[in-house]
Design a protein around this motif. Structure first.
Motif, short mmCIF file in Angstrom:
data_model
loop_
_atom_site.label_atom_id
_atom_site.label_comp_id
_atom_site.label_asym_id
_atom_site.label_seq_id
_atom_site.Cartn_x
_atom_site.Cartn_y
_atom_site.Cartn_z
N LEU A 18 11.19 8.04 1.19
CA LEU A 18 9.78 7.66 1.22
C LEU A 18 8.98 8.71 1.96
O LEU A 18 9.40 9.19 3.01
N SER A 19 7.83 9.07 1.39
CA SER A 19 7.01 10.14 1.97
C SER A 19 6.05 9.58 3.02
O SER A 19 5.85 8.37 3.13
N HIS A 20 5.44 10.50 3.77
CA HIS A 20 4.41 10.11 4.73
C HIS A 20 3.28 9.38 3.99
O HIS A 20 2.78 8.36 4.45
N PHE A 21 2.92 9.90 2.81
CA PHE A 21 1.86 9.28 2.01
C PHE A 21 2.23 7.85 1.61
O PHE A 21 1.43 6.92 1.77
N ASN A 22 3.48 7.65 1.11
CA ASN A 22 3.95 6.30 0.74
C ASN A 22 3.74 5.32 1.89
O ASN A 22 3.19 4.23 1.72
N LEU A 23 4.24 5.71 3.08
CA LEU A 23 4.30 4.77 4.19
C LEU A 23 2.95 4.57 4.87
O LEU A 23 2.61 3.45 5.27
N VAL A 24 2.16 5.64 4.98
CA VAL A 24 0.82 5.48 5.58
C VAL A 24 -0.05 4.63 4.67
O VAL A 24 -0.77 3.73 5.13
N MET A 25 0.02 4.87 3.36
CA MET A 25 -0.77 4.07 2.41
C MET A 25 -0.33 2.61 2.42
O MET A 25 -1.17 1.71 2.43
N ASN A 26 0.98 2.36 2.45
CA ASN A 26 1.45 0.97 2.42
C ASN A 26 0.99 0.23 3.67
O ASN A 26 0.54 -0.92 3.60
N ALA A 27 1.08 0.90 4.82
CA ALA A 27 0.62 0.28 6.07
C ALA A 27 -0.88 0.01 6.02
O ALA A 27 -1.36 -1.05 6.43
N THR A 28 -1.63 0.97 5.50
CA THR A 28 -3.09 0.87 5.46
C THR A 28 -3.53 -0.26 4.53
O THR A 28 -4.38 -1.10 4.89
N VAL A 29 -2.94 -0.30 3.35
CA VAL A 29 -3.34 -1.30 2.36
C VAL A 29 -2.89 -2.70 2.79
O VAL A 29 -3.59 -3.69 2.58
N ASN A 30 -1.70 -2.78 3.41
CA ASN A 30 -1.25 -4.07 3.96
C ASN A 30 -2.23 -4.57 5.01
O ASN A 30 -2.55 -5.75 5.07
N ALA A 31 -2.68 -3.66 5.87
CA ALA A 31 -3.53 -4.06 6.99
C ALA A 31 -4.94 -4.44 6.56
O ALA A 31 -5.49 -5.42 7.05
N PHE A 32 -5.53 -3.65 5.65
CA PHE A 32 -6.96 -3.82 5.38
C PHE A 32 -7.32 -4.43 4.04
O PHE A 32 -8.44 -4.89 3.86
N ASP A 33 -6.41 -4.42 3.07
CA ASP A 33 -6.75 -4.92 1.75
C ASP A 33 -6.01 -6.20 1.38
O ASP A 33 -6.59 -7.12 0.83
N ALA A 34 -4.69 -6.25 1.68
CA ALA A 34 -3.90 -7.41 1.30
C ALA A 34 -4.29 -8.59 2.17
O ALA A 34 -4.60 -9.67 1.70
N ASN A 35 -4.28 -8.36 3.47
CA ASN A 35 -4.69 -9.38 4.41
C ASN A 35 -5.61 -8.76 5.41
O ASN A 35 -5.55 -7.58 5.69
#
Length: 503
Positions: free
Chosen positions: A172-189
C-alpha cells in the motif's frame, strides 16, 4: 513528482494542535507534539542503524503507545512498515520477514521470544521496543522532519493469505493510506477533532491501523488504546475517558452488548463502526438497544487500504448491508465466472464484488502473476460474492473461496489443511467454517485417518496448536471414513458444512 508521506498525518497535528491529547494508554497521556517528537527521535535512531528510504521494517507489537510511535518513526525515516500479526507462530513470522525482505524487526518485549527466534533464523536484526529503542533514540540525532517520499512509494506491506494459502504482501502506498484515512475521517463519517476513539482493534491489522489510528489522527481526534480487549474493561475505560467513537469486529459488539447489563455506567457513543466480518442483524439490534448508539457497518480488504464501503449518514443506513462506496471509490458487481475481463452486472444480480479507486493497492510484493490475476481492467477482484440493490446498497452474500472469518481474522482453509496433512495419523483433511455465536465462525477440520491409525480428535487439536497461529488451529475435529467428492474430484465443502453445521 508529487510527494506525500503517511508521516504527515502526525506531523500536521503537531503543527496545528501541538498541545492536544493525541494518545492515551493507561496512565500515559501524550500530546500530538510529544508523539511526533518521540517518532522523530526514533526515526533518527533508525537512520543511525542504517535504515534507508524504501527499506522494509517489520513491526510486531500490541496496542500500546509503542506501536504508533514506532509506526510513525518508520514512516518518518522513509521506511516501509511491515506489520506482523501477533498470533503467528515463529515459522509464520519467519515467512513474513523473509518474503518482505525486512532488514530490521522492531518487537515489543511481550513478543520478543517469538520475534527473536524468527529473526535469528533469517538473519534479521532485532530491536526491542521500550528500553532498547529508547536508548538508541537518546543516543541518535532526531530527524528534523520526515524524509521525502513520492505519493506512490510503498508505505505499508500487509500480509494476507488471499486464497493461495501462503501469505502474500499487499503493498500500500502513502497515497492509498493517506486518502483512506482522509476519506474515512471527513466523508464517510463526520469525525471531529474533539472526538475520542477507543483503539481496541489490533493496530497490526488494516482495519485498526487505518480506521482507528490513522483516521482518528487525520481528524485531529484523541486515540485511547486498549491493549487487550475485554468487554467489561472496555466499557469502564470508555466511560472514564469519555470515549464517543468505537470501531470493532462483530465479536466485540456481541460481548459489549452482553456486558452492558452488568455495567455501572455506559459510554455515550456517537459513532460505532463495524467491519472485519459480517455483522448479524440480531447483534446490531442488541447492541444499538443496549447503548442507544447506531452501528455503521462497512467492508474492505487489506488490498483496499482497507475501507471500500460503509453505511454513511449521507446515504442513509440499512442493517444487513455494507452501505455505499467511499468517496472516490467505485464498488460494483461483476460476472464472477468471467476471469480475464470485468463484465459489470445490473442491480440485484449476484456476482463478484469488484473495486476501483484511490484505495486499491499497488500489487503483491514480488508476485506479478498474483497481482495480474487480482487487478483486471483497473478493478480489484475481491473473491467475495455480493449484490447491489437499486438504491446502491451493497451486500456480501458469500465468499467465492471458502475463507473462514473467525473473530474478524481471516483463516484460510488451505493453509490449515496443509499443516494437518503433515500429521502422521491423517490421510485426508478438509477445513470448513461452521457458524459460531461468539466468533462468527469456528474452524472445523474433517479428517480421514491414515490406514491403521485411530487419531483422537482432541489430540489433533493439541498438535495443531503447536503448528498454527492461535486464530487458525481447528477447535473442532470430526473423523470420517471418506470426504464427499464432486465430478472433478474436488472436496465438496458445502456438503460438509451442511453435514456438521447442525451438530
Amino acid at each position: 513528482m508529487a510527494t506525500l508521506s503517511l508521516a504527515a498525518i502526525l506531523a500536521e497535528n503537531a503543527r496545528r494542535r501541538p498541545g492536544k491529547t493525541a494518545l492515551v494508554e493507561g496512565e500515559l497521556r501524550l500530546t500530538f507534539a510529544e508523539v511526533w517528537q518521540r517518532a522523530l527521535a526514533r526515526a533518527g535512531a533508525l537512520t543511525a542503524l542504517g535504515v534507508r528510504p524504501g527499506d522494509r521494517i517489520a513491526l510486531m507489537a500490541p496496542n500500546t503507545a509503542d506501536f504508533p510511535v514506532a509506526y510513525y518513526a518508520v514512516a518518518a525515516a522513509g521506511g516501509v512498515v511491515v506489520p506482523v500479526h501477533l498470533l503467528l507462530s515463529p515459522p509464520e513470522v519467519e515467512h513474513v520477514l523473509k518474503d518482505s525482505g525486512a532488514t530490521l524487526l522492531l518487537v515489543h518485549p511481550a513478543q520478543a521470544d517469538t520475534g527473536r527466534a524468527a529473526a535469528q533464523a533469517v538473519g534479521v536484526r532485532v530491536v526491542v521496543l521500550g528500553e532498547e529503542f529508547d536508548r538508541l533514540a537518546a543516543d541518535a540525532e532526531p530527524l528534523p522532519s520526515y524524509v521525502t517520499r513520492a505519493a506512490d512509494d510503498p508505505a505499508v506491506v500487509f500480509y494476507t493469505s488471499g486464497t493461495t494459502g501462503v501469505p502474500k504482501g499487499a503493498v500500500l502506498s502513502h497515497f492509498n493510506l493517506v486518502m483512506n484515512a482522509t476519506v474515512n475521517a471527513f466523508d464517510a463519517n463526520d469525525i471531529r477533532p474533539d472526538d475520542i476513539a477507543l483503539g481496541a482493534l489490533p493496530l497490526f491489522h488494516a482495519f485498526g491501523q487505518t480506521v482507528s489510528m490513522n483516521s482518528t489522527w487525520r481528524a485531529g481526534a484523541t486515540l485511547v488504546l486498549l491493549p487487550r480487549f475485554d468487554a467489561a474493561r472496555a466499557i469502564e475505560l470508555m466511560v472514564r475517558e469519555k470515549v464517543n467513537t468505537f470501531h470493532g469486529v462483530p465479536t466485540m459488539f456481541v460481548s459489549l452488548a452482553a456486558a452492558a447489563a452488568e455495567a455501572a455506567a455506559l459510554p455515550e457513543l456517537r459513532i460505532c463502526v463495524s467491519g472485519g466480518a459480517s455483522l448479524p442483524v440480531a447483534v446490531l439490534e442488541r447492541f444499538e438497544e443496549a447503548f442507544g448508539a447506531r452501528i455503521y457497518e462497512g467492508y474492505g480488504l487489506s488490498e483496499t487500504s482497507p475501507t471500500a464501503t460503509v453505511n454513511q449518514p449521507c446515504f442513509g443506513t440499512r442493517p444487513g448491508t455494507i452501505g455505499h462506496p467511499l468517496w472516490g471509490v467505485d464498488v460494483e458487481i461483476a460476472r464472477a465466472e468471467v476471469e480475464d475481463r470485468i463484465e459489470l452486472l445490473p442491480p440485484g444480480e449476484l456476482g463478484e464484488v469488484v473495486i476501483r479507486g484511490h484505495n486499491v493497492f499497488s500489487g503483491y510484493l514480488g508476485r506479478p502473476e498474483a497481482t495480474a490475476e487480482a487487478v483486471v481492467d483497473g478493478w480489484f477482484r475481491t473473491g467475495d460474492l455480493g449484490t447491489k440493490d437499486e438504491d446502491g446498497f451493497l451486500r456480501i452474500v458469500d465468499r467465492k473461496k471458502d475463507v473462514i472469518i473467525r473473530g474478524g481474522y481471516n483463516v484460510y482453509p488451505r493453509e490449515v489443511e496443509e499443516v494437518l496433512m503433515r500429521h502422521p495419523g491423517i490421510a485426508q483433511a478438509a477445513v470448513i467454517g461452521l457458524p459460531d455465536e461468539l466468533h462468527g465462525e469456528e474452524v472445523c477440520a474433517v479428517v480421514v485417518p491414515a490406514p491403521g491409525t485411530a487419531p483422537d480428535a482432541a489430540a489433533i487439536t493439541e498438535w495443531s496448536k503447536e503448528h498454527l497461529g492461535r486464530h487458525k488451529y481447528p477447535r473442532r475435529v470430526e473423523v470420517t471414513d471418506n470426504l464427499p467428492l464432486g465430478p472433478s474430484m474436488k472436496i465438496l465443502k458445502r456438503e460438509l458444512r451442511a453435514r456438521y453445521a447442525g451438530r
